[in-house]
Scaffold this active site. Structure first.
Site, short mmCIF file in Angstrom:
data_model
loop_
_atom_site.label_atom_id
_atom_site.label_comp_id
_atom_site.label_asym_id
_atom_site.label_seq_id
_atom_site.Cartn_x
_atom_site.Cartn_y
_atom_site.Cartn_z
N GLU A 248 -3.57 -44.37 41.11
CA GLU A 248 -4.36 -43.71 40.35
C GLU A 248 -4.45 -44.50 38.86
O GLU A 248 -3.35 -44.92 38.42
CB GLU A 248 -3.96 -42.32 39.90
N GLU B 116 1.78 -36.79 41.66
CA GLU B 116 2.55 -36.61 40.45
C GLU B 116 3.37 -35.31 40.46
O GLU B 116 3.37 -34.18 39.61
CB GLU B 116 1.64 -36.36 39.23
#
Ligand code: GAL
Length: 814
Positions: A506, A430
């Site tokens: 994720e 991220e």
């Protein structure tokens, strides 16, 4: 001090051949918190410092305090609109500041014609290493392994001093990083002509049922060139039973430069997979003429894998999806201090669930984890960074990125590229650079570095900013596009990206507290309760995340999905979402297992789906609800069977069957939503696809707390001062039912050849200290950890609690 006594201080000798000595520097360290001006000086008096054993996490002993790393932040990736005060974000433990470690450094056998290297598996953080008062080198990133050649810093003889200064900044992390020399430190003594640290690169370029080609590249260093004439490398490959299955003997030709290349063939290779983790070792011996100069062992596995457009992932020709979990590096009550027994227990629990893959979020793991994954059979995504150039936290990795990213990637790949468990590398999680101009170029640069060092494995990254990542050609650059929390957009991403497959890098981030159930039972986002707990009906998620079932639907229905890595396998210290602003919450609620390693209900939801070896049949909630008589108390069953009938005190509540036409929950859970509570027994009878009754499970209403029951994960341990037994203490009623709301404080006393190490109850809002030998039960249970000493013999753990019959468990250490 006498040389013999100094030798003892080196404690654990790993390898001893004439040619090479390897030691783990685990004992005889002195430690102090705080900065000390002259602490690197050889004759500095450290008598008043604390004596510690490595691995050591200076912060795990607490005390907890919300001011330890108070962060006034707006967490952008959580869609927060304004900054708020977060007290437990990094666990509330005192890890910030400077710490010093010192020890005498005996270097047996060191002298003319010898080299010595210090290898750190990881040091948290900003390590500066000094030998005899002179700085040898530094390494900022606390998660990476690094090494320094200390040859020119050493005095002959035994009178050397090693000192390490570490410093952790505030607002440098989004979770608990740990503090100190939390992983092992190694001393390696070789001849001048030697194979350096991580000096081999072994690949298996061709694998058939009949043979596997093994290509071994071995570096040789000969800094002073003495004795480097006439070099020859002799390699034997042995199978797991120790049988030699291939050999090669290769002269170092002038044209080879400093590298040997050996090509060997293993006949009828046993293939490595999570189910059959077959390993081989290549033992290499380096000769100068007839004289042995060095020895080096490379452990490896033989396996092939493919990532194919529209089809997805296959291992050894067999299509499969990653049944993976993300884990942070901490070991709950042990903090970040690495311990092999603790890691092995985690992997044993994950195996039992049917998990076959781990993402080392969001940094390089301890080398012991990688080796255990080779041995026990887990596929690894080894991850490097949580941020690149653009920061997520004020003092995070972005400050080092320009100068260190390449060095960090090179060490990561060199250390772990011979491990069969490692299937892919991740260059980031991220990273906000997804949205920045030039972010795709950065991604390409980092991916190219990894490809340069290891062309055999693909590179991925966990992306959350899906629109930016697609628009900016960030996602299209990656070998494997990984998305975090985007099951609702997989079809779209697949159609817009060139790769032809996608990874759930994720997933889920469902929150729950073990054994805690909230009513009414409703699906909710960012739900909070006054007791700082989340409901174990597994319907509560974050505003950006999903229930497990929503991910399952996409993984099952889209043939190009590579699988998933659930956030997270285990609860971890820090990031207590949804209670980020609600001290005393200081550890996560995301885990499938809690901080003590006790399974939450969700464990069985994943087990039902992932464990194909033995069936799953699990009922929730508990059935002890004084005061709820006559009220709606839904009952869920997590099972690998398609259908089951529920009975409350013998009365049928009807039969439920999993259905692909309803909600995601109806597809993966059996739910009786209208059950009215009455004390007694709930029972399910499960049916297989042919309608045959195949299993039963029941839960009973518990009476008053009566006694303690102890369940040890292992009772025979190794007397090495490191091995651990995890003993679950359950508060039970007279009939042996768990008292599911019991909060009795329990005391732990260890006698004989063991010592109390720590306890944990999985309560994210409890400020009890892990190393103090008493703790309250949380939802009826606590786990106590007993550590062995280096003396063999019997050990006992006695657990007592006011008003409860006490219990004892006997252990043997050998
Ligand atoms: C993700 C992030 C993880 C963790 C998780 C919680 O965005 O990558 O590190 O913060 O959210 O849901």
């Amino acid at each position: 001090m006498l040389f013999g006594a100094l030798l003892m201080l080196l404690t654990t000798q790993l390898a001893s051949a004439q040619a090479r000595q390897e030691y783990v520097l685990d004992t005889n360290w002195k430690f102090t918190k705080g900065d000390v001006p002259d602490a690197a000086r050889p004759n500095f008096n450290d008598k008043s410092w604390q004596t510690v054993t490595l691995p050591h996490d200076w912060a795990i002993y607490g005390p907890f305090d919300g001011n330890n790393d108070l962060q006034a932040v707006k967490i952008e990736q959580n869609n927060e609109q304004k900054a708020t005060l977060k007290a437990g974000r990094t666990g509330g433990l005192p890890f910030i500041g400077t710490g010093w470690y010192r020890r005498p450094l005996a270097v047996p056998g060191f002298g003319a014609g010898k080299r010595a290297v210090l290898l750190f598996d990881g040091a948290m953080s900003n390590a500066h290493v000094f030998v005899n008062g002179r700085e040898v080198g530094s390494w900022p990133y606390g998660y990476n392994s690094f090494f320094f050649d200390i040859t020119s810093f050493l005095e002959p003889g035994s009178n050397n001093t090693l000192a390490v200064r570490l410093q952790n900044q505030p607002e440098a992390s989004r979770w608990y990083p740990g503090a100190g020399l939390y992983r092992n430190v190694h001393l390696i003594v070789t001849n001048d002509v030697h194979i350096p640290v991580w000096g081999t690169y072994l690949t298996t370029p061709e694998i058939t049922a009949d043979y596997a080609k093994v290509k071994l590249r071995t570096k040789v260093e000969a800094p002073t060139r003495t004795g480097s004439a006439n070099l020859r490398l002799q390699t034997e490959i042995r199978d797991a039973a120790g049988q030699v299955v291939a050999t090669a003997s290769t002269p170092l030709l002038a044209t080879d430069g400093q590298e040997f290349e050996q090509n060997l063939v293993v006949k009828s290779p046993k293939l490595w997979s999570p189910e059959t983790p077959a390993l081989y070792t290549a033992h290499s011996r380096l000769f100068a003429g007839e004289e042995l100069r060095d020895e080096y062992t490379t452990r490896f596995g033989i396996r092939s894998f493919r990532f194919e457009p529209t089809k997805g992932f296959s291992l050894n020709g067999q299509p499969r999806q990653f049944k993976g979990v993300c884990n942070h590096h901490d070991l709950g009550p042990l903090g970040a201090a690495i311990n092999v027994a603790a890691l092995r227990r985690q992997l044993t629990l994950l195996k039992e669930m049917g998990c076959d893959a781990i993402r080392t979020s969001h940094n390089m793991p301890a080398p012991e984890l990688v080796s255990l994954c080779d041995e026990m059979g887990f596929m690894l995504m080894v991850e490097s960074f949580d941020e690149w150039k653009t920061p997520k936290v004020k003092n995070g990795y972005s400050q080092y990125f320009d100068q260190w990213a390449e060095k960090d990637l090179v060490n990561m790949v060199h250390r772990d590229r011979n491990h069969p468990s490692v299937i892919m590398w991740s260059i980031g999680n991220e990273v906000p650079d997804q949205s920045m101009p030039g972010g795709n170029k950065l991604a390409k640069q980092l991916q190219d570095i990894v490809h340069r060092e290891d062309p055999t494995r693909p590179v991925t990254a966990g992306m959350d900013r899906i629109d930016d990542a697609i628009k900016n050609n960030f996602a299209s650059v990656l070998d494997i596009p990984g998305f975090n929390y985007k099951p609702h957009r997989y079809e779209e991403a697949y159609s817009k990206l060139p790769q032809g497959f996608l990874l759930g890098s994720e997933t889920a981030s469902t929150v729950s507290s073990r054994g805690v159930y909230k009513f009414p039972v409703v699906k909710a986002k960012d739900k909070k309760y006054p007791d700082n707990q989340s409901s174990s009906y597994d319907l509560e998620v974050c505003n950006w995340s999903q229930t497990p079932d929503e991910e399952f639907v996409k993984q099952d229905d889209l043939p190009y999905m590579l699988g998933e890595f659930v956030w997270t396998g285990f609860d971890y210290l820090g990031e207590p979402t949804p209670y980020d602003e609600s001290w005393p919450s200081h550890s996560s609620y995301f885990g499938i297992l809690d901080l003590a390693g006790m399974p939450k209900d969700r464990f069985y939801l994943y087990r039902a789906r992932w464990n194909s070896v033995s069936p799953t049949l699990h009922l929730l909630p508990h059935w002890t609800w004084p005061g709820r008589e006559g009220q709606i108390t839904p009952v869920y069953c997590y099972t690998s069977y398609p259908s089951a009938e529920l009975f409350v005190n013998g009365k049928s509540q009807g039969r439920q069957t999993k259905s692909t036409t309803g909600t995601p929950q109806e597809r993966y859970r059996l739910m009786w939503n209208d059950v009215k509570y009455e004390p007694g027994t709930i029972k399910v009878v499960a049916y297989d696809a042919q309608g045959k009754a195949v299993g039963e499970e029941e839960v009973k209403t518990a009476g008053k707390p009566h006694h303690i029951k102890l369940v040890a994960d292992r009772t025979t341990l190794t007397a090495n001062g490191q091995d651990l037994a995890y003993v679950t203490a359950r508060v039970e009623d007279a009939q042996g039912n768990l008292c599911p709301e019991a909060t009795n404080e329990l005391q732990f006393a260890v006698s004989g050849a063991g010592r109390f190490r720590a306890a944990a109850n999985g309560n994210a809002a409890s400020l009890e200290l892990f190393h103090v030998p008493r703790m309250k039960a949380f939802q009826g249970q606590v786990v106590a950890i007993v550590q062995t000493t280096d003396k063999a013999g019997p050990a006992q753990l006695k657990v007592t609690g006011k008003g409860l019959k006490s219990a004892v468990v006997s252990l043997t250490t050998k």
